[in-house]
Write a protein that holds these residues in place. Structure first.
Motif, short mmCIF file in Angstrom:
data_model
loop_
_atom_site.label_atom_id
_atom_site.label_comp_id
_atom_site.label_asym_id
_atom_site.label_seq_id
_atom_site.Cartn_x
_atom_site.Cartn_y
_atom_site.Cartn_z
N ALA A 65 -5.89 -3.47 -3.85
CA ALA A 65 -4.68 -3.96 -3.19
C ALA A 65 -3.92 -2.83 -2.52
O ALA A 65 -3.42 -2.98 -1.39
CB ALA A 65 -3.79 -4.68 -4.21
N LEU A 66 -3.82 -1.68 -3.17
CA LEU A 66 -3.14 -0.52 -2.59
C LEU A 66 -3.88 -0.02 -1.35
O LEU A 66 -3.26 0.27 -0.32
CB LEU A 66 -3.00 0.60 -3.62
N ALA A 67 -5.21 0.08 -1.44
CA ALA A 67 -6.01 0.55 -0.30
C ALA A 67 -5.82 -0.37 0.89
O ALA A 67 -5.70 0.09 2.04
CB ALA A 67 -7.48 0.64 -0.70
N LYS A 68 -5.76 -1.67 0.64
CA LYS A 68 -5.55 -2.62 1.73
C LYS A 68 -4.14 -2.49 2.30
O LYS A 68 -3.95 -2.50 3.52
CB LYS A 68 -5.81 -4.04 1.24
N GLU A 69 -3.16 -2.35 1.43
CA GLU A 69 -1.77 -2.23 1.88
C GLU A 69 -1.56 -0.97 2.71
O GLU A 69 -0.81 -0.98 3.69
CB GLU A 69 -0.83 -2.23 0.67
N LEU A 70 -2.22 0.12 2.34
CA LEU A 70 -2.08 1.38 3.07
C LEU A 70 -3.01 1.45 4.28
O LEU A 70 -2.90 2.36 5.10
CB LEU A 70 -2.37 2.57 2.15
N GLY A 71 -3.95 0.52 4.38
CA GLY A 71 -4.91 0.54 5.48
C GLY A 71 -5.91 1.67 5.34
O GLY A 71 -6.34 2.25 6.35
N ASP A 107 -12.27 1.98 5.16
CA ASP A 107 -13.33 1.46 4.29
C ASP A 107 -12.83 1.16 2.88
O ASP A 107 -13.57 1.36 1.91
CB ASP A 107 -14.51 2.43 4.24
N ASN A 108 -11.58 0.70 2.78
CA ASN A 108 -10.99 0.37 1.47
C ASN A 108 -11.01 1.55 0.50
O ASN A 108 -11.05 1.37 -0.71
CB ASN A 108 -11.71 -0.81 0.82
N GLY A 109 -11.05 2.75 1.04
CA GLY A 109 -11.08 3.93 0.18
C GLY A 109 -12.37 4.03 -0.63
O GLY A 109 -12.41 4.68 -1.66
N GLY A 110 -13.42 3.36 -0.15
CA GLY A 110 -14.70 3.40 -0.86
C GLY A 110 -14.78 2.43 -2.04
O GLY A 110 -15.71 2.50 -2.83
N LYS A 153 6.63 3.70 -0.64
CA LYS A 153 7.16 4.93 -1.24
C LYS A 153 6.12 6.05 -1.21
O LYS A 153 6.46 7.21 -0.98
CB LYS A 153 7.61 4.66 -2.67
N LEU A 154 4.84 5.71 -1.43
CA LEU A 154 3.79 6.73 -1.33
C LEU A 154 3.70 7.27 0.10
O LEU A 154 3.55 8.47 0.31
CB LEU A 154 2.43 6.15 -1.75
N ALA A 155 3.78 6.38 1.07
CA ALA A 155 3.69 6.78 2.47
C ALA A 155 4.88 7.62 2.91
O ALA A 155 4.76 8.43 3.84
CB ALA A 155 3.56 5.54 3.35
N ALA A 156 6.02 7.46 2.26
CA ALA A 156 7.22 8.20 2.64
C ALA A 156 7.28 9.60 2.05
O ALA A 156 8.12 10.41 2.47
CB ALA A 156 8.47 7.41 2.21
N PRO A 203 -3.49 6.16 8.71
CA PRO A 203 -2.39 6.64 9.54
C PRO A 203 -1.03 6.47 8.87
O PRO A 203 -0.05 7.06 9.29
CB PRO A 203 -2.49 5.79 10.81
N LYS A 204 -0.98 5.70 7.80
CA LYS A 204 0.28 5.49 7.08
C LYS A 204 0.62 6.62 6.12
O LYS A 204 1.75 6.72 5.65
CB LYS A 204 0.23 4.18 6.30
N LEU A 205 -0.37 7.48 5.80
CA LEU A 205 -0.15 8.56 4.83
C LEU A 205 -0.08 9.90 5.54
O LEU A 205 -1.06 10.31 6.18
CB LEU A 205 -1.25 8.59 3.78
#
Length: 152
Positions: free
Chosen positions: A127-133, A136-139, A7-10, A83-85
């Protein structure tokens, strides 16, 4: 997490009305009618993440773009290039806010509740950083090390 990340990516890059996405909720019982603990994620403007976030019983932490917690809530801000966002696939990251809310109005050692809320928000952020790719795990480190920042 997959549903919230999708939903965030959309969402559009910036329509002025990003929506908070529920990651999970816990209720003590069906009669409660409201979740006792809720974890959410949303995209926010950088100024929101960079605000001071001070108040009685609030502590700031060195984590991600920044983090803060009190006995009722913790928020971890994450810079995500993925690339998903939409709009965050180049040099400019999307800023995500992951919140853990404890609505039971805890009594007792506020520092323990702050750290528990922070641990939950951190785990959800990773978990969110990994799911969104997120690059660097968003730091974010996989394992939480609690480093409180000086007040101010």
């Amino acid at each position: 997490m997959r549903d919230a990340a999708g939903k965030l990516a959309a969402e559009p890059v910036d329509d002025g009305a990003w929506r908070e996405q529920r990651v999970c909720s816990v209720q003590k019982g069906p009669e409660a009618g409201i979740a006792d603990l809720t974890v959410t994620a949303e995209r926010v403007r950088p100024a929101v993440a960079d605000a001071s976030h001070t108040g009685p019983g609030t502590a700031r932490y060195a984590l991600g773009r920044g983090a803060w917690a009190d006995a009722d809530k913790a928020v971890v801000y994450v810079d995500c290039i993925s690339p998903k966002l939409p709009g965050a696939d180049g040099a400019t990251p999307a800023v995500l806010a992951v919140r853990a809310w404890n609505r039971t109005f805890p009594q007792g050692d506020a520092a323990k509740y702050r750290e528990a809320n922070l641990a939950l928000a951190h785990a959800a952020s990773v978990a969110l950083a990994k799911e969104l790719g997120c690059r660097d795990n968003g730091g974010l480190p996989d394992k939480l090390t609690v480093r409180e920042l000086p007040a101010g």
